[in-house]
Design an enzyme around this catalytic site. Structure first.
Site, PDB file in Angstrom:
ATOM      1  N   GLY A  84     -29.812 -46.594  13.042  1.00 18.76           N
ATOM      2  CA  GLY A  84     -30.382 -46.426  13.986  1.00 18.76           C
ATOM      3  C   GLY A  84     -31.565 -47.391  13.956  1.00 18.76           C
ATOM      4  N   SER A  85     -31.429 -47.929  12.194  1.00 16.33           N
ATOM      5  CA  SER A  85     -32.715 -49.030  11.607  1.00 16.33           C
ATOM      6  C   SER A  85     -32.160 -50.530  12.610  1.00 16.33           C
ATOM      7  CB  SER A  85     -32.261 -49.205   9.769  1.00 16.33           C
ATOM      8  OG  SER A  85     -32.875 -48.519   9.063  1.00 16.33           O
ATOM      9  N   ASP A 192     -33.644 -38.672  13.848  1.00 17.32           N
ATOM     10  CA  ASP A 192     -33.563 -37.768  13.251  1.00 17.32           C
ATOM     11  C   ASP A 192     -33.603 -36.412  15.015  1.00 17.32           C
ATOM     12  OD1 ASP A 192     -33.946 -38.628  11.108  1.00 17.32           O
ATOM     13  OD2 ASP A 192     -36.447 -37.989  10.929  1.00 17.32           O
ATOM     14  N   SER A 213     -29.300 -42.541  15.814  1.00 24.41           N
ATOM     15  CA  SER A 213     -28.849 -42.761  13.928  1.00 24.41           C
ATOM     16  C   SER A 213     -28.276 -42.000  13.520  1.00 24.41           C
ATOM     17  CB  SER A 213     -29.704 -42.579  13.005  1.00 24.41           C
ATOM     18  OG  SER A 213     -29.131 -42.985  11.530  1.00 24.41           O
ATOM     19  N   HIS A 218     -26.945 -37.652  10.012  1.00 22.23           N
ATOM     20  CA  HIS A 218     -27.888 -36.903  11.432  1.00 22.23           C
ATOM     21  C   HIS A 218     -27.272 -36.302  11.748  1.00 22.23           C
ATOM     22  CE1 HIS A 218     -30.287 -40.833   9.922  1.00 22.23           C
ATOM     23  NE2 HIS A 218     -31.392 -40.168  10.034  1.00 22.23           N
ATOM     24  N   ASN A 286     -26.057 -60.504  14.648  1.00 24.34           N
ATOM     25  CA  ASN A 286     -25.080 -59.927  15.139  1.00 24.34           C
ATOM     26  C   ASN A 286     -24.996 -58.452  15.344  1.00 24.34           C
ATOM     27  OD1 ASN A 286     -22.853 -58.374  16.296  1.00 24.34           O
ATOM     28  ND2 ASN A 286     -21.603 -60.209  14.446  1.00 24.34           N
TER      29      ASN A 286
END
Length: 434
Positions: A84-85, A192, A213, A218, A286
């Site tokens: 998710g980041s 979330d 994420s 999650h 990548n």
């Protein structure tokens, strides 16, 4: 499926039965985790089957997951990524692409967000040489209002990026209208909030881009993994390029000449006919996920609705059980929303005869896991001491969250017995200390 593979997968099912023990819940001894993944035999088999094929790099399963998840989330495109980041990084970076021409974000442009956030909602703003503009949030919903964001719009404002905090949607329909009125991009950090709805529509469908994420905490998991969602095909192509080394080519790995003019391009100052598979239109990364992650994701996706229902059920049981307990501000769903909750957030009244840290310590001693509401106030962390940012208004509630707020779990692996023990423990502490 050949006989040998079928035999192996049958043994995997037997192994799952052998190791999948569900012990008796012992209050104060059995861990009650604040977050966690729920896996079944189908997940284990899916992962092993993909491993047997030894296709680790993203392939057919990854493409199938992207298609099915996009359909589930009512978006035209889903781009699978490592987390998710990294999805957040790709979403913000996409807005700086030259493909957007005059609409692109440039160094020094401002992005409105909140300081009561997980850091990787904010970090991509700084990593792209943009300036975060922080606004406060409401206690109870833990989201900013549209008015708070509107007051923060200035001459350099170009985008809004906000998370649906712990699954509770912010007023995303009106926020999207505000963005449109001011020619701003809107990114929904939906990490979330998969399964949450606002005005009956899924969160993640209101902004130009949304992120998800698949970390074990999650709503569904690939172990690691994330996704960028959009219905804007230009942005989707930019995200894909940034994710895949910055290449201009869109052939899948192992494919060539999908466009039927692989050696006919002239781009940049390269000679005409330079191999399009090795032409780069973005300074990219990548950040591709693997086929193994996609296999697990496909298995989990079929259970997503049940997972979300369990989270809502556990949240309601906590809310009803703690209703009326003094000194505690309990969470509230944003009006017009139906959250698929990530956690159950509690804020201890600053005037209470005990500290939030004391209640947290009491719960942890009883094996009831807690977590802070992410970073509290990000601007108070050492990582941001020398970073450029702007604050509009004050961050009074954000500072209260830093010292007074935490959350306990609602994930599907928790039983009614566990939830009731959390309720009784909190009630007992407040009764004794209050």
């Amino acid at each position: 499926m050949n006989d040998h593979k079928a035999l192996i997968l049958d043994e995997v099912r037997k192994y799952h039965d052998d190791v999948q023990t569900v012990g008796e819940f012992v209050p104060g001894v059995t861990e009650i985790w604040p977050t966690g993944a729920v896996h079944d035999v189908a997940d284990r088999v899916a992962l092993v089957e993909a491993a047997l094929e030894l296709r680790v790099a993203a392939g057919q399963r990854a493409r199938r997951f992207e298609s099915e998840f996009a359909r589930k989330m009512k978006r035209r495109k889903a781009l699978l990524t490592t987390s998710g980041s990294s999805a957040n990084l790709l979403a913000v970076s996409a807005l700086t692409s030259q493909r957007l021409q005059d609409m692109r974000l440039r160094p020094g442009d401002e992005v409105i967000t909140v300081a009561a956030a997980f850091p990787t909602t904010v970090n991509p703003i700084l990593q792209n040489a943009l300036v975060p503009v922080f606004v406060d949030v409401e206690l109870g919903t833990y989201n900013p209002t549209v008015d708070m964001v509107a007051r923060a719009i200035g001459p350099k404002t170009r985008a809004i990026m906000i998370a649906h905090t712990v699954g509770n949607p912010f007023d995303v329909a009106d926020m999207a209208r505000l963005a449109t009125e001011h020619d701003l991009f809107l990114i929904e950090d939906n990490c979330d909030a998969v399964g949450s709805r606002y005005d009956g529509e899924p969160t993640g469908t209101f902004g130009d881009l949304a992120t998800v994420s698949f970390y074990p905490a999650h709503h569904m998991t690939m172990g690691e993994g994330g996704c960028v969602l959009t219905s804007n095909l230009v942005l989707a192509r930019v995200v894909e390029s940034l994710r895949d080394w910055g290449r201009d080519c869109w052939c899948e790995p192992g494919e060539s000449n999908t466009c039927l003019k692989r050696f006919d391009y002239q781009m940049g100052t390269l000679p005409r006919g330079y191999d399009h598979k090795y032409i780069y239109s973005h300074v990219g990364y990548n950040l591709k996920a693997t086929e193994l992650q996609a296999a697990l994701g496909l298995s989990q996706l079929g259970k997503l609705d049940d997972f979300c229902a369990a989270r809502r059920r556990n949240w309601r049981r906590l809310r009803e059980g703690l209703d009326g307990v003094p000194y505690l501000l309990l969470p509230e769903a944003t009006p017009r929303s139906d959250p698929s909750w990530y956690g159950f957030v509690i804020t201890v009244d600053p005037e209470a005869p005990f500290e939030a840290s004391e209640l947290v310590g009491f719960l942890e001693a009883r094996k009831i896991g807690t977590r802070r509401l992410f970073a509290g106030n990000l601007v108070r962390h050492p990582a941001y001491a020398d970073q450029p940012y702007r604050i509009v208004g004050d961050l009074t509630n954000t500072d209260i969250i830093t010292t007074q707020t935490f959350h306990v779990g609602v994930y599907p692996g928790l039983t009614d017995e566990m939830i009731d023990y959390v309720v009784s423990s909190i009630t007992e502490f407040v009764r004794v200390r209050g």
